[in-house]
Motif scaffolding. Structure first.
Motif, short mmCIF file in Angstrom:
data_model
loop_
_atom_site.label_atom_id
_atom_site.label_comp_id
_atom_site.label_asym_id
_atom_site.label_seq_id
_atom_site.Cartn_x
_atom_site.Cartn_y
_atom_site.Cartn_z
N GLY A 221 0.82 -1.19 0.00
CA GLY A 221 0.00 0.00 0.00
C GLY A 221 0.86 1.25 0.00
O GLY A 221 0.57 2.23 -0.69
N LEU A 260 0.02 -9.63 -2.89
CA LEU A 260 -1.15 -8.81 -3.19
C LEU A 260 -2.44 -9.46 -2.72
O LEU A 260 -3.34 -8.79 -2.22
CB LEU A 260 -1.23 -8.53 -4.70
CG LEU A 260 -0.32 -7.42 -5.21
CD1 LEU A 260 -0.23 -7.46 -6.72
CD2 LEU A 260 -0.83 -6.07 -4.75
N MET A 263 -3.09 -9.36 1.22
CA MET A 263 -3.13 -8.07 1.89
C MET A 263 -4.54 -7.65 2.23
O MET A 263 -5.40 -7.58 1.35
CB MET A 263 -2.54 -7.04 0.94
CG MET A 263 -1.76 -5.99 1.64
SD MET A 263 -1.25 -4.76 0.46
CE MET A 263 -2.17 -3.39 1.09
N PRO A 264 -4.82 -7.36 3.51
CA PRO A 264 -6.15 -6.86 3.83
C PRO A 264 -6.30 -5.47 3.26
O PRO A 264 -5.36 -4.68 3.29
CB PRO A 264 -6.17 -6.82 5.35
CG PRO A 264 -4.77 -6.90 5.79
CD PRO A 264 -3.94 -7.42 4.66
N SER A 265 -7.46 -5.17 2.69
CA SER A 265 -7.63 -3.84 2.12
C SER A 265 -9.06 -3.39 2.32
O SER A 265 -9.92 -4.15 2.75
CB SER A 265 -7.29 -3.85 0.64
OG SER A 265 -8.39 -4.31 -0.10
N LEU A 266 -9.30 -2.14 1.99
CA LEU A 266 -10.64 -1.59 2.15
C LEU A 266 -11.55 -1.99 1.00
O LEU A 266 -12.76 -1.83 1.07
CB LEU A 266 -10.58 -0.06 2.24
CG LEU A 266 -9.85 0.49 3.47
CD1 LEU A 266 -9.79 2.00 3.39
CD2 LEU A 266 -10.53 0.07 4.75
N ASP A 267 -10.96 -2.50 -0.08
CA ASP A 267 -11.77 -2.85 -1.24
C ASP A 267 -11.99 -4.35 -1.41
O ASP A 267 -12.89 -4.76 -2.11
CB ASP A 267 -11.11 -2.31 -2.53
CG ASP A 267 -10.87 -0.82 -2.44
OD1 ASP A 267 -11.75 -0.13 -1.92
OD2 ASP A 267 -9.80 -0.37 -2.88
N HIS A 268 -11.13 -5.14 -0.78
CA HIS A 268 -11.21 -6.59 -0.92
C HIS A 268 -12.57 -7.06 -0.39
O HIS A 268 -13.00 -6.65 0.67
CB HIS A 268 -10.09 -7.19 -0.07
CG HIS A 268 -9.89 -8.64 -0.27
ND1 HIS A 268 -8.97 -9.14 -1.16
CD2 HIS A 268 -10.48 -9.72 0.30
CE1 HIS A 268 -9.01 -10.47 -1.11
NE2 HIS A 268 -9.90 -10.84 -0.24
N PRO A 269 -13.27 -7.92 -1.14
CA PRO A 269 -14.56 -8.40 -0.63
C PRO A 269 -14.38 -9.13 0.72
O PRO A 269 -13.49 -9.94 0.86
CB PRO A 269 -15.06 -9.36 -1.71
CG PRO A 269 -13.93 -9.56 -2.64
CD PRO A 269 -12.94 -8.48 -2.46
N VAL A 270 -15.23 -8.80 1.69
CA VAL A 270 -15.02 -9.33 3.04
C VAL A 270 -15.29 -10.81 3.17
O VAL A 270 -14.74 -11.48 4.03
CB VAL A 270 -15.86 -8.60 4.10
CG1 VAL A 270 -15.12 -7.42 4.63
CG2 VAL A 270 -17.21 -8.21 3.58
N VAL A 272 -14.57 -13.10 1.03
CA VAL A 272 -13.49 -13.90 0.47
C VAL A 272 -12.34 -13.91 1.47
O VAL A 272 -11.82 -12.86 1.81
CB VAL A 272 -13.01 -13.31 -0.88
CG1 VAL A 272 -11.88 -14.13 -1.46
CG2 VAL A 272 -14.16 -13.22 -1.85
N PRO A 273 -11.96 -15.09 1.99
CA PRO A 273 -10.91 -15.09 3.00
C PRO A 273 -9.58 -14.64 2.40
O PRO A 273 -9.32 -14.82 1.21
CB PRO A 273 -10.85 -16.54 3.46
CG PRO A 273 -11.57 -17.33 2.45
CD PRO A 273 -12.49 -16.41 1.71
N LEU A 274 -8.75 -14.05 3.25
CA LEU A 274 -7.42 -13.65 2.82
C LEU A 274 -6.63 -14.91 2.50
O LEU A 274 -6.88 -15.97 3.03
CB LEU A 274 -6.72 -12.86 3.92
CG LEU A 274 -7.37 -11.54 4.27
CD1 LEU A 274 -6.71 -10.95 5.50
CD2 LEU A 274 -7.27 -10.59 3.11
N PRO A 276 -3.12 -16.21 2.65
CA PRO A 276 -1.71 -16.04 3.03
C PRO A 276 -0.79 -16.98 2.25
O PRO A 276 -1.21 -18.04 1.80
CB PRO A 276 -1.70 -16.36 4.52
CG PRO A 276 -2.97 -17.08 4.80
CD PRO A 276 -3.91 -16.87 3.68
#
Lengths: 345, 337
Positions: A221, A260, A263-270, A272-274, A276
């Motif tokens: 970011g 990419l 990375m947790p982000s403000l736009d990533h659909p919640v 959908v799990p991250l 790693p």
């Protein structure tokens, strides 16, 4: 954004930094090349132990010469730095090139006032009077946005807040108007609102003085905000290079892709799990064979003939863009599709 | 709130740390007002995110709820039972249901104990003997948190930072808690744990982007007070408090050339000292909308006009929805008065 007509200001060619330790040789940097032009920012991304800090300490000549072997070439404005005398390096450090460290509190001396520490560098390189150094320190503090610089110049580091200390560090690094500034995770220890202030400050100062900046971080970011070009490091090697847009929009290396999508982000659909990256960074004492990322790579088995574990993929750059991976462009298009989908949202 | 009793109910929670000074008799010369009148609830299987910058009192809140610190004032109820000043004995059964995951995985694991002993510790203390023995349960827990059960006999120093954090999570899960207070979790693992095991969480973090992935509801703290609390979608979609907006706009995002560009608000200066916080609204010294009223009157945490039920904002001049749909570019707040 890579300008081809401009002479590179800093040029690193096939840099290898090896440390000899009791357990064997640590190959901290293993064949790294890059160029940097004036007024541009190169973002170096990588996990801890990927060799990003070692690279930059080596540029400044801050490695321990007794236990370190440095191969390759580092040229700054046409001058070779690898193997340069300590005297020559001392003249350059703090003057033509300088560094901002991550932890401002441990990098500042608790026993000296901020003003004295900023002025010290200036006096050393210009040989000016104490009074002139103090005036310069006040001017620098003002420039980095410290309120009441005439008063705060006599403060000690503990009287400054975290963000102000980092500003003081920046003032110290910029006191001689360096042409190359290396910032090693300068905002990692700061809160997001202060981080945003510091990054704006660096951008303004760069615009004003045309400084070339190497910005080291693990946060993509931050890269998106400040860098022009991006270099992704893994296990002491560069795995991907390109402009910020190319690397973040269309990553070519599975490691960059993994960074990419984790990375947790403000736009990533919640819902959908991250995602790693499994495993942990490789030991540089005994690095994996072939591609150093292959033990953690989701796609390694998709490459035929076990190429990933037997052969080192080469970094082939076309116009400063490329990655070191055995996957073909078609394969990437197929496997990396999810990221494109989530970024479009 | 629903008519059922929330799992955790906090009202007016306050913690002031005394500052001692003077010679020869050390008197209390002031107070660090770390936490100053918090009200919030955590429901069963729900996760609440507590977000704020360093020094806003979020970690202190976590320690107050787990009763590692004694509150100065206010009330903490767990399952309808007042535990604010409960004695050690009364607290014992509650303590096994409220677990904590600490910020620093290095400092919170005993270097001389094996992983097996560390994770079995809570069971030993509470004299719990699961079917099949403690060792079997520990191995199960190691598997849940994604560690190799073979690592049972290893010591903490043999693990990486991320793996140590997992050990901390396994220890917190050992007693089947109902509520976990997690201070700055960095692992995506907790997302999985929360969804699969249905444990209520209080996530303490400084990063709004991280919290978004973990929490159904989010509370934003500033200088010891909650300035805004709402369901996740309301908070991120319609932030009403200027501080929430500023915090959201400062999150670095790994995207380029967005359309429309994200709002950019740059706060000036630093968080004021909690020893002598500003009068009225504590955010006013860095707020671009502050007026006389903000200096004299502390805004209450209420459902301001235009908020959905459960969305509370403490601001005299809340941001409006219209502004949210038309992002401001390079909004430079005026320097603090």
């Amino acid at each position: 954004m890579t300008s081809t007509d401009q002479q590179p200001f800093l040029s690193i060619k096939d840099l290898k930094v090896h440390f000899s330790t009791e357990d064997g040789t640590v190959k901290a940097v293993d064949g790294l090349s890059f160029d940097l032009v004036r007024g541009k920012t190169l973002g170096i991304v990588g996990e801890s132990g990927s060799g990003k800090s070692v690279t930059n300490l080596t540029i400044l000549g801050l490695h321990n010469p007794d236990s370190t072997t440095v191969e390759g070439s580092i040229t700054l404005d046409g001058e070779e730095l690898n193997g340069a005398s300590e005297r020559k390096l001392e003249k350059l450090r703090g003057n033509k090139m300088s560094m901002i460290f991550q932890d401002a509190l441990t990098s500042l001396s608790p026993y000296h006032t901020i003003g004295k520490q900023i002025g010290e560098t200036y006096r050393k390189h210009t040989g000016c009077s104490k009074k002139a150094a103090r005036d310069r320190a006040i001017e620098m503090l003002k420039r980095v946005g410290i309120p009441q610089p005439e008063v705060r110049v006599d403060d000690y580091p503990h009287q400054f807040s975290g963000g102000m200390r980092q500003r003081a560090m920046i003032a110290m690094a910029l006191v001689c108007d360096p042409e190359l500034l290396i910032a090693d995770e300068p905002t990692t220890a700061l809160d997001v609102t202060v981080q945003a202030q510091i990054m704006d400050l660096l951008k303004d100062l760069q615009k004003e003085f045309g400084t070339a900046i190497i910005f080291i971080t693990h946060d993509l970011g931050v890269i998106a905000d400040i860098a022009d070009d991006v270099l992704v490091m893994y296990g002491g090697r560069c795995v991907e290079r390109g402009t910020k847009k190319e690397v973040l929009r269309d990553p070519q290396h599975p490691y960059t892709w993994g960074l990419l999508s984790s990375m947790p982000s403000l736009d990533h659909p919640v819902d959908v799990p991250l995602n790693p990256i499994p495993g942990s960074p490789p030991s540089l004492l005994n690095p994996p064979s072939g591609c150093r990322f292959h033990p953690r790579c989701t796609f390694a088995e998709k490459v035929e003939g076990g190429l990933c574990s037997s052969e080192r993929p080469l970094l082939e750059l076309v116009d400063g863009r490329g990655s070191a991976c055995h996957l073909t462009a078609e394969q990437r298009g197929e496997y990396f599709s999810d990221l494109a989908g989530s970024a479009a949202n | 709130m629903s008519s059922t009793t929330p799992l955790l109910d906090v009202s007016g929670l306050t913690k002031h740390f005394p500052i001692k000074g003077g010679f020869p008799i050390r008197r209390t010369v002031g107070h660090v007002q770390a936490v100053d009148g918090l009200d919030f609830q955590v429901n069963e299987s729900e996760s609440l995110g507590l977000v704020g910058e360093s020094g806003c009192g979020k970690s202190t809140t976590g320690r107050l709820i787990t009763r590692l610190l004694e509150p100065t004032a206010g009330k903490i109820s767990y399952q309808g039972k007042d535990i604010t000043h409960a004695s050690r004995k009364d607290l014992a059964p509650v303590r096994s249901e409220i677990q904590m995951i600490f910020q620093d995985p290095y400092a919170s694991l005993n270097p001389r104990h094996t992983v097996g002993k560390i994770i079995a510790g809570p069971m030993e203390i509470n004299d719990i003997n699961p079917a099949g023995g403690r060792e079997k349960r520990v191995r199960e827990l190691l598997e849940i948190v994604g560690l190799n059960p073979e690592h049972y006999n290893r010591f903490p120093h043999e693990f990486s930072g991320g793996q140590r954090q997992r050990i901390g999570v396994a220890r917190a899960l050992a007693l089947d808690p109902k509520l976990i207070v997690a201070d700055e979790p960095v692992s995506a693992l907790l997302q999985k744990v929360q969804q699969e095991l249905g444990i209520a969480f209080l996530f303490i973090a400084h990063d709004l982007a991280v919290v978004r992935h973990f929490s159904q509801r989010v509370a934003v703290m500033y200088l010891g007070k909650i300035v805004e609390i709402a369901d996740r979608d309301d908070l991120y979609g319609n932030p009403r408090h200027p501080y929430t907006r500023a915090l959201l706009s400062a999150v670095p995002e790994a995207t380029v050339d967005e359309t429309p560009p994200r709002e950019r608000i740059r706060l000036q200066g630093d968080v004021p000292s909690p020893i002598n916080p500003p009068s009225g609204c504590r955010f006013r010294t860095r707020c671009w909308k502050a007026t006389e009223k903000c200096a004299t009157e502390a805004p209450p945490l209420v459902q301001v006009e235009g908020n959905k039920p459960g969305h509370l904002t403490a601001c005299h001049y809340p941001e409006t929805a219209e502004v949210a749909s038309a992002p401001r570019l390079a909004k430079d707040p005026e320097p603090a008065a």
